[in-house]
Scaffold this active site. Structure first.
Site, mmCIF file in Angstrom:
data_model
loop_
_atom_site.group_PDB
_atom_site.id
_atom_site.type_symbol
_atom_site.label_atom_id
_atom_site.label_comp_id
_atom_site.label_asym_id
_atom_site.label_seq_id
_atom_site.Cartn_x
_atom_site.Cartn_y
_atom_site.Cartn_z
ATOM 1 N N CYS A 34 0.832 -1.204 0.000
ATOM 2 C CA CYS A 34 0.000 0.000 0.000
ATOM 3 C C CYS A 34 0.868 1.256 0.000
ATOM 4 C CB CYS A 34 -0.873 0.028 1.238
ATOM 5 S SG CYS A 34 -1.853 -1.445 1.450
ATOM 6 N N ARG A 69 5.033 0.008 -6.686
ATOM 7 C CA ARG A 69 4.985 -0.899 -5.539
ATOM 8 C C ARG A 69 3.873 -1.941 -5.676
ATOM 9 N NH1 ARG A 69 6.943 1.097 -0.846
ATOM 10 N NH2 ARG A 69 5.086 0.502 0.307
ATOM 11 N N TRP A 119 -3.021 -2.497 -1.461
ATOM 12 C CA TRP A 119 -2.633 -3.842 -1.894
ATOM 13 C C TRP A 119 -3.301 -4.763 -0.892
ATOM 14 C CZ3 TRP A 119 0.517 -8.225 -0.963
ATOM 15 C CH2 TRP A 119 0.840 -8.944 -2.116
ATOM 16 N N ASN A 131 -1.470 1.719 6.175
ATOM 17 C CA ASN A 131 -0.636 0.621 5.668
ATOM 18 C C ASN A 131 -0.333 -0.287 6.841
ATOM 19 O OD1 ASN A 131 -0.531 1.942 3.276
ATOM 20 N ND2 ASN A 131 1.660 2.391 3.325
ATOM 21 N N GLY A 132 -0.366 -1.596 6.632
ATOM 22 C CA GLY A 132 -0.036 -2.525 7.709
ATOM 23 C C GLY A 132 -1.229 -3.390 8.058
ATOM 24 N N GLU A 174 16.944 -24.436 -2.674
ATOM 25 C CA GLU A 174 16.569 -23.040 -2.898
ATOM 26 C C GLU A 174 17.822 -22.170 -3.113
ATOM 27 O OE1 GLU A 174 14.153 -21.510 -3.825
ATOM 28 O OE2 GLU A 174 14.412 -19.425 -3.194
ATOM 29 N N LYS A 199 18.564 -19.904 -6.456
ATOM 30 C CA LYS A 199 18.821 -18.453 -6.389
ATOM 31 C C LYS A 199 20.096 -18.108 -7.128
ATOM 32 C CE LYS A 199 15.884 -17.320 -5.544
ATOM 33 N NZ LYS A 199 14.555 -17.616 -5.132
ATOM 34 N N GLU A 240 19.778 -18.610 -11.045
ATOM 35 C CA GLU A 240 18.873 -17.736 -11.809
ATOM 36 C C GLU A 240 19.347 -16.298 -11.913
ATOM 37 O OE1 GLU A 240 15.434 -17.354 -8.377
ATOM 38 O OE2 GLU A 240 14.879 -16.827 -10.414
ATOM 39 N N HIS A 248 27.006 -41.347 -4.758
ATOM 40 C CA HIS A 248 26.336 -42.191 -5.754
ATOM 41 C C HIS A 248 26.466 -41.606 -7.157
ATOM 42 C CE1 HIS A 248 24.858 -44.768 -2.620
ATOM 43 N NE2 HIS A 248 24.483 -43.692 -1.951
ATOM 44 N N LYS A 290 8.523 -12.610 -13.929
ATOM 45 C CA LYS A 290 8.064 -12.704 -12.549
ATOM 46 C C LYS A 290 6.855 -13.623 -12.424
ATOM 47 C CE LYS A 290 8.071 -11.770 -8.195
ATOM 48 N NZ LYS A 290 9.069 -12.557 -7.433
#
Ligand code: F6R
Length: 609
Positions: free
Chosen positions: A2, A27, A74, A100-101, A482, A486, A489, A505, A604
């Site tokens: 927001c 944003r 948002w 906001n929040g 992960e 990261k 990419e 193995h 994205k």
């Protein structure tokens, strides 16, 4: 996330409000609105959708007036819609507020206010704030706001305006940014600097617990008890692009640094005060319903899939339900054994990933109960699933997912504890221990982010290697997956993650002198075995960077470098161990001159199969 703007001065407020909100569009938002005092009353205009729709609405009858507030929303509580958009008003329409929040105790406050006769029009947490000021107003605007602040719990940047006292705007903050732009005979308010840098570069940056009374000629800053606070003027020397990133060089690093806050927001209002249980108001599951589930299938892509693998550990170990995890692109083509006793959990930051959405539809077709974990309110996946848990991480702009992953892990851990409670598979003391551990996470994540220099140095040292290996066992293996995604990419380094016990193995053939190996060793149950695997790669002259918990004074005997993370419960270690790996990927990409926020060939939101 927001955005907030406010104006008080000799000029028309609306043009600045729209200009400021436009500057905050990057944003992400789903609706927008403004409130302007026209000398007699406050006029509110708001609309779901892009700012262009709001602009069109006010084109014909632009609200006249020299004081106003505005907001881009948002959605978190309540889907994107006209009524859920801010500003929100009380029953009389004389008090307006933008926020906001998250107001954590809003449901309790709402019940109390309804019992006192207040009528609510939206599903938001914010609207309670407007009704509370109305409730407490006895002729003194400032005193009423102070009383509101004593009642509400959670995180917020709040801006208030009232017809009763129209020559001032009151604003305050807790865990959400708010700045006041100092003009000449006029003042500006904004959640973020980009909204005001075209108008002024002199600002007061409010700190948590501070409240400011803003008139056109003055700004009084005080604490919540009314004791004046002397503020230093912060002169903004960022250009517009740097301002959008809050002074960070890239959105990715900004989002990495947002993790302590994002994790806190994800847990907001969901942990019982005495740590005895998880409160998911959005899930109305009964013990009987949960007991009837005999299998969980987690379906997701990329980083969200990696979160799902951690989720399997949580749900199997805590709630004792068998879990399988599928890549969404594989799930629907393998004739999965799914029926009405299966719970299918889809995880998706964007809520729009086509493969995940298709997996969800397939699960529904097969009769499964479905639950979505997503970050975007009202997204396609959120709309399609039977139940939704939002991660409340705020918009993620960088292509590489960071805060979405950590907040997905927090959500999955809370879900496992919640289901364990309903299935009575965990003793109360273990639930309390885990929830206590969750509460520590924001501060622990912050601690890691305070000292990134050693990670930067490793990235510079090894950033030009063409192959990097990540190894770990149990939950450390999930984090290794992960970490390697990261790195590849955004830095285009070939990175592989292996379950450490699996190396011998086959993959051990690739370990030669000088190859960097990131070895995660945070899991006590497999620690000794992990040390044996580290010895295997050291014997082939690999360079080993160990990730271990603070207090582990043993690991440095086995590795070349060590990165310590704060000591945490073994189930929560992945949330912390991933942060150095995100930073390593980021700084390696910088070292190699890569376009961090927009890596080649990637998007994205992946809305194609
Ligand atoms: C990697 C990354 C992707 C996404 C994947 C799923 O950093 O961001 O792997 O995780 O495309 O996206 P969502 O979560 O939006 O479904």
């Amino acid at each position: 996330m927001c955005g907030i703007v406010g104006y008080i001065g000799p000029n028309q407020a609306a043009p600045f409000l729209i200009e400021g909100l436009t500057k905050l569009e990057y944003r992400g938002y789903d609706s927008a609105g403004i409130a302007v005092f026209d000398g007699k009353e406050i006029n509110v205009e708001k609309s779901v959708g892009r700012l262009g729709i709001l602009k069109k609405k006010i084109e014909t009858a632009s609200p006249n007036g020299h004081v106003g507030i505005g907001h881009t929303r948002w959605a978190t509580h309540g889907r994107p819609s006209d009524v859920n958009s801010h500003p929100h008003t009380d029953c009389t329409g004389k008090f307006v507020v933008v926020h906001n929040g998250i107001i954590e105790n809003y449901l309790h406050l709402k019940e109390k206010l309804i019992a006192r006769g207040h009528v609510f029009s939206s599903e938001t947490d914010t609207e309670v704030v407007a009704h509370l000021v109305e409730e407490y107003y006895e002729g003194d605007f400032e005193a009423a706001v102070r009383k509101v602040l004593a009642e509400i719990e959670g995180s917020y940047a709040l801006v208030f305006m009232t017809e009763h006292d129209p020559d001032k705007i009151i604003c305050t903050k807790q865990d959400n940014p708010l700045v006041i732009g100092l003009g000449n005979g006029e003042n500006f308010i904004a959640s973020d600097i980009p909204a005001i840098i075209n108008r002024t570069r002199k600002t007061y940056i409010l700190s948590d617990g501070e409240m400011a009374i803003v008139t056109k000629d003055s700004v009084w800053v005080m604490n919540r008890q009314g004791v004046p606070v002397t503020k230093k003027v912060f002169e903004v020397n960022w250009d517009a692009e740097a301002a959008e990133k809050g002074g960070y060089e890239h959105f990715m690093i900004k989002e990495i640094y947002e993790q302590p806050k994002a994790i806190r927001e994800t847990m907001s209002g969901r942990l019982a005060k005495d740590n005895s249980t998880i409160l998911f108001d959005e899930l109305k599951w009964t013990q009987g319903e949960v007991a009837a589930i005999n299998k969980i299938a987690i379906v997701a892509c990329g980083t969200a899939y990696h979160a799902g693998i951690v989720g399997k550990y949580y749900l199997e170990n805590l709630a004792r339900i068998p879990v399988e995890v599928d890549l969404a692109s594989e799930f629907r083509y393998r004739s999965p054994l799914i029926d009405d006793k299966t719970m299918v959990i889809v995880i998706s930051q964007s809520g729009e990933t086509l493969d995940t959405l298709a997996g969800l539809k397939e699960a529904k077709r097969l009769g499964a109960k479905t639950l979505a974990i997503t970050n975007v309110v009202g997204s396609s996946i959120a709309r399609e699933a039977d139940n939704v848990i939002y991660t409340w991480a705020g918009p993620e702009i960088a292509v590489a997912s960071t805060k979405a992953y950590t907040t997905q892990l927090v959500t999955l851990c809370m879900l496992a504890i919640y289901m364990a409670g309903l299935r009575e598979t965990l003793p109360p003391a273990r639930i309390q221990e885990l929830i206590g551990g969750l509460r520590n996470l924001p501060a622990q994540a912050h601690e890691i982010l305070e000292d990134v220099e050693p990670i930067k140095t490793f990235a510079q040292q090894y950033g030009f290697n063409e192959d990097v290996f990540f190894i770990g066992r149990a939950l450390d293996y999930c984090v290794a997956l992960e970490g390697s995604l990261k790195l590849k990419e955004i830095s285009y380094i070939h990175a592989e993650a292996y379950a450490a016990g699996e190396l011998k193995h086959g993959t051990l053939a690739l370990i030669i002198e000088g190859v960097p190996v990131i070895a995660l060793a945070t899991q006590p149950d497999v620690y000794e075995k992990m040390l044996s695997n580290i010895k295997e790669v050291k014997a082939r002259d690999a360079v080993v960077i160990g990730i271990a918990m603070k207090g582990d004074d043993h690991i440095h005997n086995y590795v070349d470098h060590t990165i310590h993370i704060p000591a945490a419960h073994k189930y929560l270690a992945p949330l912390l161990a991933v942060i150095p790996l995100q930073l390593l990927a980021y700084y390696a990409a910088i070292t190699r001159g890569c376009d961090v926020d927009k890596p080649r060939n990637l998007a994205k939101s992946v809305t194609v199969e």
